[in-house]
Design a protein around this motif. Sequence first.
Motif, short mmCIF file in Angstrom:
data_model
loop_
_atom_site.label_atom_id
_atom_site.label_comp_id
_atom_site.label_asym_id
_atom_site.label_seq_id
_atom_site.Cartn_x
_atom_site.Cartn_y
_atom_site.Cartn_z
N UNK A 84 0.91 -1.14 0.00
CA UNK A 84 0.00 0.00 0.00
C UNK A 84 0.95 1.19 0.00
N UNK A 87 1.31 7.66 -3.06
CA UNK A 87 1.79 8.10 -4.37
C UNK A 87 2.52 9.43 -4.26
N UNK A 121 -0.46 -3.77 -6.53
CA UNK A 121 -0.02 -2.67 -5.69
C UNK A 121 -1.18 -1.71 -5.52
N UNK A 122 -1.31 -1.20 -4.32
CA UNK A 122 -2.37 -0.26 -4.03
C UNK A 122 -1.74 1.11 -3.80
N UNK A 123 -2.23 2.09 -4.54
CA UNK A 123 -1.70 3.44 -4.40
C UNK A 123 -2.76 4.35 -3.78
N UNK A 124 -2.31 5.25 -2.93
CA UNK A 124 -3.24 6.19 -2.31
C UNK A 124 -2.46 7.34 -1.73
N UNK A 125 -3.12 8.16 -0.96
CA UNK A 125 -2.45 9.28 -0.32
C UNK A 125 -2.46 9.03 1.18
N UNK A 127 -1.94 9.69 5.30
CA UNK A 127 -2.47 10.74 6.18
C UNK A 127 -1.63 12.00 6.15
N UNK B 103 -11.71 -5.22 -0.73
CA UNK B 103 -10.56 -5.52 0.11
C UNK B 103 -9.56 -4.37 0.13
N UNK B 104 -9.26 -3.84 -1.06
CA UNK B 104 -8.28 -2.76 -1.17
C UNK B 104 -8.76 -1.51 -0.45
N UNK B 107 -8.67 -2.05 3.34
CA UNK B 107 -7.28 -2.06 3.80
C UNK B 107 -6.69 -0.66 3.85
N UNK B 108 -6.96 0.09 2.80
CA UNK B 108 -6.43 1.44 2.72
C UNK B 108 -6.98 2.32 3.83
N UNK B 111 -5.46 1.91 7.12
CA UNK B 111 -4.13 2.50 7.26
C UNK B 111 -4.15 4.01 7.05
N UNK B 112 -5.34 4.56 6.91
CA UNK B 112 -5.45 6.01 6.78
C UNK B 112 -5.13 6.55 5.40
N UNK B 113 -5.10 5.68 4.40
CA UNK B 113 -4.83 6.15 3.05
C UNK B 113 -6.14 6.51 2.35
N UNK B 114 -6.11 7.59 1.59
CA UNK B 114 -7.31 7.99 0.87
C UNK B 114 -7.02 8.08 -0.63
N UNK B 115 -8.09 8.29 -1.42
CA UNK B 115 -7.92 8.45 -2.85
C UNK B 115 -7.23 7.23 -3.46
N UNK B 116 -7.82 6.09 -3.22
CA UNK B 116 -7.21 4.80 -3.57
C UNK B 116 -7.31 4.40 -5.04
N UNK B 117 -6.26 3.78 -5.50
CA UNK B 117 -6.24 3.18 -6.82
C UNK B 117 -5.38 1.93 -6.72
N UNK B 118 -5.72 0.92 -7.47
CA UNK B 118 -4.85 -0.25 -7.40
C UNK B 118 -4.66 -0.92 -8.75
#
Lengths: 132, 132
Positions: A84, A87, A121-125, A127, B103-104, B107-108, B111-118
């Motif tokens: 995770x 980006x 692979x998971x991409x995100x922003x 915190x 799931x993605x 999971x994101x 973990x506090x991730x936003x604006x997800x892409x995978x």
Amino acid sequence: MAEVERRATRQRRAIEEALRGTSAFVSAQTLHARLRAGGESIGLATVYRALAGLVADGAADMIRRDDGEAIYRLCSTTRHHHHLVCRDCGKAVEVQAPQDEAWATELAQRHGFSDIWHTLEIFGTCTACARP
Amino acid sequence: MAEVERRATRQRRAIEEALRGTSAFVSAQTLHARLRAGGESIGLATVYRALAGLVADGAADMIRRDDGEAIYRLCSTTRHHHHLVCRDCGKAVEVQAPQDEAWATELAQRHGFSDIWHTLEIFGTCTACARP
DNA sequence: CTCTCTGCAAAACATTTGCAGTCGG
DNA sequence: CCGACTGCAAATGTTTTGCAGAGAG
């Protein structure tokens, strides 16, 4: 995981130390610039060669950013896993995908594909990078 | 999916036709060479620009080969999907990953991730390329 | 007619490689 | 000592860009 002799040179120690100091993926270019900025005397080609060696030994993971640039990170396990990734800053968390291994294998066989490998692979922003 | 005007030129028609004629992923370089070999008069930059346009419009998928080169393919759906790709000839099958989306996302968030892409791509050797 | 598209060559980049000198073990 | 490692510069390969002319609508 080619078992080749690897000498512990000053440059390689610096590279591994820099990688150990972060959980983020970094490109060879960025790592090189960072080392130089930190006072290390090291060539770009050396960074590329060292990173390639770490990947070959299974000590580091390499993935591709959307623009095609390769980014690297030490991995804590040689077990198959995914990431995770932020980006923006490259910070990453290792994650397991419960069913994906079996699913991919079954799917591939159904279509007659052999010698399977898969990337996820998971991409995100993260915190930290999210706040304006 | 930028909604921009796109003119139907001879070159773009040739590119789309070439892509429509195969289920395989191709690189811009290969596609350009193939078009030229087929008698088309077309510049490499035009191929790159046309492919970028198709991707921006959601009409084509772009993934990265292991060596970082971008490869393209028309996609039959704009719905989120993945591919089973022959690493030898590029032939690909669109596949759905049942749980991966949920799931993605879960999971994101955890973990506090936003604006997800995978991304999830499966590489293997297809039946045709497997026989020696 | 107007604006987008095209071709070409140059530029921009990431990455690799050849080579002579350096240095770890 | 010997062979692996390094730095540099040159080479490679992909992708992008600037610009003047072509052509779609």
